[in-house]
Design a protein around this motif. Structure first.
Motif, PDB file in Angstrom:
ATOM      1  N   ASP A 174      65.892 104.752  42.969  1.00  0.00           N
ATOM      2  CA  ASP A 174      66.778 105.861  43.344  1.00  0.00           C
ATOM      3  C   ASP A 174      68.169 105.357  43.707  1.00  0.00           C
ATOM      4  N   SER A 226      71.571 106.342  41.694  1.00  0.00           N
ATOM      5  CA  SER A 226      72.712 106.933  42.396  1.00  0.00           C
ATOM      6  C   SER A 226      73.994 106.159  42.101  1.00  0.00           C
ATOM      7  N   ASN A 244      71.050 110.485  50.523  1.00  0.00           N
ATOM      8  CA  ASN A 244      69.615 110.411  50.231  1.00  0.00           C
ATOM      9  C   ASN A 244      68.796 109.747  51.329  1.00  0.00           C
ATOM     10  N   SER A 303      65.021 109.205  50.664  1.00  0.00           N
ATOM     11  CA  SER A 303      64.542 108.292  49.625  1.00  0.00           C
ATOM     12  C   SER A 303      64.803 106.846  50.040  1.00  0.00           C
ATOM     13  N   TRP A 326      73.484 103.727  51.285  1.00  0.00           N
ATOM     14  CA  TRP A 326      72.092 104.077  51.514  1.00  0.00           C
ATOM     15  C   TRP A 326      71.693 103.337  52.775  1.00  0.00           C
TER      16      TRP A 326
END
Length: 174
Positions: A97, A101, A89, A92, A57
């Motif tokens: 989140d 994930s 993502n 987000s 992320w």
């Protein structure tokens, strides 16, 4: 030859090599790998190279590991300068989140430590996710969410639940 347009929606179509110092582990991964499997992972990377990117992320000027914690760890231990990553993502940024994930990736493949899963359910509950959302996002049923909450032993997680009143010995004596 250009890839078909539909492949652009999949992160695996955009593997990039990023400096190892920009990739950091998350603090909520409930997975554990025994030493023999870690040794085998190291041997695999040494012999075959990275065959799967680390799922990350993008946040805070770097990358947080979502899936591939142990691949990340081995790469750092080996002294590699760059690691292969795919970013998921992008839209987000919420910690909930990211946690969800990680759990989806892990549960689709293996097992978790129960106490760590309990900690995650507690954290998501405290972050205002209801039981239904936790179950849906982490691939659990309602009973599993309840059991993981019970392990924590925190009364606050059950304050909205309906329970029958306690009974005292002798209440039903004739």
């Amino acid at each position: 030859m250009q890839a078909p347009e539909w492949t652009n929606q999949h992160p695996v179509n955009a593997v990039r090599w990023v400096p190892v110092e920009l990739v950091r582990a998350n603090d909520y991964n409930p997975n554990s790998v025994a030493k023999p499997e870690m040794d085998l992972l190291r041997r695999s990377i040494e012999a075959d190279g990275y065959t799967q990117p680390i799922v990350v992320w993008e946040c805070d000027g770097g990358y947080e590991v979502i899936d591939g914690f142990h691949r990340h760890l081995v790469g750092k231990e080996m002294g590699l300068s760059h690691l292969p990553v795919v970013v998921v993502n992008r839209e987000s940024t919420d910690r909930n989140d990211r946690i969800a994930s990680t759990i989806r990736h892990n549960r689709a493949r293996g097992k978790h430590r129960i106490s760590s899963m309990s900690d995650i359910v507690v954290e998501l509950s405290r972050r205002n996710w209801n039981d239904e959302k936790i179950a849906r996002e982490l691939g659990m049923d309602a009973d599993e969410v309840l059991r993981l909450k019970q392990i924590s032993g925190l009364a606050e997680l059950f304050e909205s639940e309906d329970f029958s009143e306690a009974w005292e010995p002798g209440d039903n004596e004739a």
